[in-house]
Enzyme design. Structure first.
Site, PDB file in Angstrom:
ATOM      1  CE  LYS A   1      -2.180  -1.173   3.845  1.00  0.00           C
ATOM      2  NZ  LYS A   1      -1.546  -2.489   4.127  1.00  0.00           N
TER       3      LYS A   1
ATOM      4  NE  ARG B   1      -4.767  -1.809   9.869  1.00  0.00           N
ATOM      5  CZ  ARG B   1      -3.711  -1.205   9.290  1.00  0.00           C
ATOM      6  NH1 ARG B   1      -3.781   0.040   8.922  1.00  0.00           N
ATOM      7  NH2 ARG B   1      -2.610  -1.881   9.111  1.00  0.00           N
TER       8      ARG B   1
ATOM      9  NE  ARG C   1       6.747  -3.009   6.512  1.00  0.00           N
ATOM     10  CZ  ARG C   1       5.440  -2.750   6.550  1.00  0.00           C
ATOM     11  NH1 ARG C   1       4.827  -2.209   5.517  1.00  0.00           N
ATOM     12  NH2 ARG C   1       4.755  -3.075   7.624  1.00  0.00           N
TER      13      ARG C   1
ATOM     14  NE  ARG D   1       5.669  -0.778  10.978  1.00  0.00           N
ATOM     15  CZ  ARG D   1       4.526  -0.808  10.285  1.00  0.00           C
ATOM     16  NH1 ARG D   1       4.451  -0.194   9.118  1.00  0.00           N
ATOM     17  NH2 ARG D   1       3.478  -1.442  10.747  1.00  0.00           N
TER      18      ARG D   1
ATOM     19  NE  ARG E   1       1.319  -5.439  11.369  1.00  0.00           N
ATOM     20  CZ  ARG E   1       2.460  -5.128  10.763  1.00  0.00           C
ATOM     21  NH1 ARG E   1       3.608  -5.624  11.219  1.00  0.00           N
ATOM     22  NH2 ARG E   1       2.456  -4.336   9.735  1.00  0.00           N
TER      23      ARG E   1
HETATM   24  P1  ADP Z   1       0.903  -1.865   7.549  1.00  0.00           P
HETATM   25  O1  ADP Z   1       1.576  -0.808   6.705  1.00  0.00           O
HETATM   26  O2  ADP Z   1       1.807  -2.986   7.820  1.00  0.00           O
HETATM   27  O3  ADP Z   1      -0.399  -2.293   7.007  1.00  0.00           O
HETATM   28  P2  ADP Z   1       0.226   0.294   9.358  1.00  0.00           P
HETATM   29  O4  ADP Z   1       1.432   1.144   9.425  1.00  0.00           O
HETATM   30  O5  ADP Z   1      -0.874   0.738   8.454  1.00  0.00           O
HETATM   31  O6  ADP Z   1       0.658  -1.182   8.975  1.00  0.00           O
HETATM   32  O7  ADP Z   1      -0.372   0.103  10.805  1.00  0.00           O
HETATM   33  C1  ADP Z   1       0.412  -0.272  11.905  1.00  0.00           C
HETATM   34  C2  ADP Z   1      -0.467  -0.460  13.128  1.00  0.00           C
HETATM   35  O8  ADP Z   1      -1.129   0.783  13.459  1.00  0.00           O
HETATM   36  C3  ADP Z   1      -1.599  -1.463  12.963  1.00  0.00           C
HETATM   37  O9  ADP Z   1      -1.184  -2.795  13.185  1.00  0.00           O
HETATM   38  C4  ADP Z   1      -2.605  -0.961  14.013  1.00  0.00           C
HETATM   39  O10 ADP Z   1      -2.204  -1.350  15.330  1.00  0.00           O
HETATM   40  C5  ADP Z   1      -2.456   0.549  13.924  1.00  0.00           C
HETATM   41  N1  ADP Z   1      -3.394   1.129  12.939  1.00  0.00           N
HETATM   42  C6  ADP Z   1      -3.076   1.775  11.788  1.00  0.00           C
HETATM   43  N2  ADP Z   1      -4.186   2.168  11.126  1.00  0.00           N
HETATM   44  C7  ADP Z   1      -5.237   1.761  11.887  1.00  0.00           C
HETATM   45  C8  ADP Z   1      -6.656   1.847  11.742  1.00  0.00           C
HETATM   46  N3  ADP Z   1      -7.236   2.411  10.675  1.00  0.00           N
HETATM   47  N4  ADP Z   1      -7.427   1.299  12.730  1.00  0.00           N
HETATM   48  C9  ADP Z   1      -6.880   0.724  13.806  1.00  0.00           C
HETATM   49  N5  ADP Z   1      -5.569   0.589  13.993  1.00  0.00           N
HETATM   50  C10 ADP Z   1      -4.740   1.097  13.049  1.00  0.00           C
HETATM   51  P1  ADP Z   2       2.016  -1.891   3.255  1.00  0.00           P
HETATM   52  O1  ADP Z   2       2.055  -0.385   3.218  1.00  0.00           O
HETATM   53  O2  ADP Z   2       0.830  -2.456   2.533  1.00  0.00           O
HETATM   54  O3  ADP Z   2       2.164  -2.443   4.622  1.00  0.00           O
HETATM   55  P2  ADP Z   2       4.658  -1.758   1.959  1.00  0.00           P
HETATM   56  O4  ADP Z   2       4.425  -0.843   0.799  1.00  0.00           O
HETATM   57  O5  ADP Z   2       5.391  -1.214   3.124  1.00  0.00           O
HETATM   58  O6  ADP Z   2       3.266  -2.437   2.410  1.00  0.00           O
HETATM   59  O7  ADP Z   2       5.407  -3.060   1.397  1.00  0.00           O
HETATM   60  C1  ADP Z   2       5.764  -4.130   2.293  1.00  0.00           C
HETATM   61  C2  ADP Z   2       7.158  -4.627   1.941  1.00  0.00           C
HETATM   62  O8  ADP Z   2       7.117  -5.314   0.692  1.00  0.00           O
HETATM   63  C3  ADP Z   2       8.215  -3.535   1.777  1.00  0.00           C
HETATM   64  O9  ADP Z   2       9.448  -4.047   2.224  1.00  0.00           O
HETATM   65  C4  ADP Z   2       8.229  -3.269   0.273  1.00  0.00           C
HETATM   66  O10 ADP Z   2       9.503  -2.776  -0.166  1.00  0.00           O
HETATM   67  C5  ADP Z   2       7.961  -4.668  -0.279  1.00  0.00           C
HETATM   68  N1  ADP Z   2       7.185  -4.674  -1.541  1.00  0.00           N
HETATM   69  C6  ADP Z   2       6.238  -3.797  -1.954  1.00  0.00           C
HETATM   70  N2  ADP Z   2       5.743  -4.145  -3.157  1.00  0.00           N
HETATM   71  C7  ADP Z   2       6.391  -5.289  -3.510  1.00  0.00           C
HETATM   72  C8  ADP Z   2       6.329  -6.162  -4.650  1.00  0.00           C
HETATM   73  N3  ADP Z   2       5.487  -5.923  -5.672  1.00  0.00           N
HETATM   74  N4  ADP Z   2       7.133  -7.234  -4.678  1.00  0.00           N
HETATM   75  C9  ADP Z   2       7.987  -7.491  -3.647  1.00  0.00           C
HETATM   76  N5  ADP Z   2       8.095  -6.718  -2.553  1.00  0.00           N
HETATM   77  C10 ADP Z   2       7.314  -5.633  -2.473  1.00  0.00           C
END
Ligand code: ADP
Ligand code: ADP
Ligand code: ZN
Length: 218
Positions: free
Chosen positions: A13, A88, A127, A160, A171
């Site tokens: 994302k 979410r 990551r 992280r 998660r």
């Molecule tokens: P990822 O990029 O791996 O999807 P995020 O950075 O979006 O993770 O979120 C990290 C953590 O922050 C989540 O596991 C949750 O604990 C909290 N969080 C983020 N967005 C939300 C949301 N919309 N509702 C509830 N918790 C959230």
């Molecule tokens: P999210 O915001 O959904 O949690 P991220 O954009 O942080 O996800 O991506 C999660 C991890 O996967 C990061 O380390 C990123 O560099 C890697 N990644 C993202 N897109 C791809 C892809 N198409 N193929 C392989 N790795 C990817």
């Protein structure tokens, strides 16, 4: 234009959001980044969110919804926003829809990145995330140019604390239980574009931009 970039943790994302905001003049609103910034600054919000984040659980809906509403009221969101990590849960989606409807607006597109759990677990292990701007990298797929330093802002890049395997599995469970039902909610409204999220970052990016162009023709 209000767009949601949607998918499981690690779906890409943030990676794709960075591309979307280069092509379209809307700000990225990433709730995870907002919480991490508050955590670094030691605010009450950061302290409240910390335990949930470390456990891989959702921060309570009312708290998150209020933060997003405050953010969407800022001037740079008048033409829309790219929501990353919000909503979410179904209550968050309903809050968002109602908030937009009160202002004569609606979600125009949900870009649903489809990535299987097995791929997620592999990705998360590699990551790395910028402590300042939230940019994400991967140790082998998309590394920083200089090891440990963010290409975009020059700050330190770390793993992280919630990207360890046990928390990633929690998660993912949280995602399947509370978050994924949102897709069907928006599918019923006819605004979901499913995009295959496995493959090269560039190719997926092309499909994401294609979906946005189709939903918002100029
Ligand atoms: P990822 O990029 O791996 O999807 P995020 O950075 O979006 O993770 O979120 C990290 C953590 O922050 C989540 O596991 C949750 O604990 C909290 N969080 C983020 N967005 C939300 C949301 N919309 N509702 C509830 N918790 C959230
Ligand atoms: P999210 O915001 O959904 O949690 P991220 O954009 O942080 O996800 O991506 C999660 C991890 O996967 C990061 O380390 C990123 O560099 C890697 N990644 C993202 N897109 C791809 C892809 N198409 N193929 C392989 N790795 C990817
Ligand atoms: Zn950075």
């Amino acid at each position: 234009m209000f767009v949601i970039i949607f998918g499981p943790p690690g779906a890409g994302k943030g990676t794709q959001a960075a591309r979307i905001v280069q092509a379209h003049p809307i700000p990225q609103v990433a709730t995870g980044d907002i919480f991490r910034k508050n955590l670094r600054e030691g605010t009450a919000l950061g302290i409240e969110a910390k335990g949930y984040m470390e456990a891989g659980k959702l921060v309570p809906d009312e708290l998150v919804s209020k933060i997003v509403a405050d953010r969407l009221q800022q001037d740079d969101c008048v033409a829309g926003a790219l929501l990353d990590g919000f909503p979410r849960s179904l209550p968050q989606a309903c809050f968002l829809d109602a908030w937009l409807a009160e202002r004569g607006m609606a979600i125009g597109l949900v870009v649903h990145l489809v990535v299987p759990d097995s791929v997620i677990v592999e990705r998360m292990g590699g990551r790395r995330t910028c402590t300042n701007c939230g940019a994400t990298y991967h140790v082998s797929v998309s590394p920083t140019k200089v090891q440990g330093i963010c290409d975009r802002c020059g700050s330190q890049v770390i793993q992280r604390p919630d990207d360890n395997e046990a928390t990633v599995l929690t998660r993912l469970a949280t995602y399947h239980e509370q978050t994924s039902p949102i897709v069907e909610h928006y599918r019923a409204l006819g605004v979901v574009a499913d995009v295959e999220g496995v493959g090269s970052i560039d190719r997926i990016g092309d499909h994401v931009i294609e979906a946005i162009t189709k939903a918002f023709p100029v």
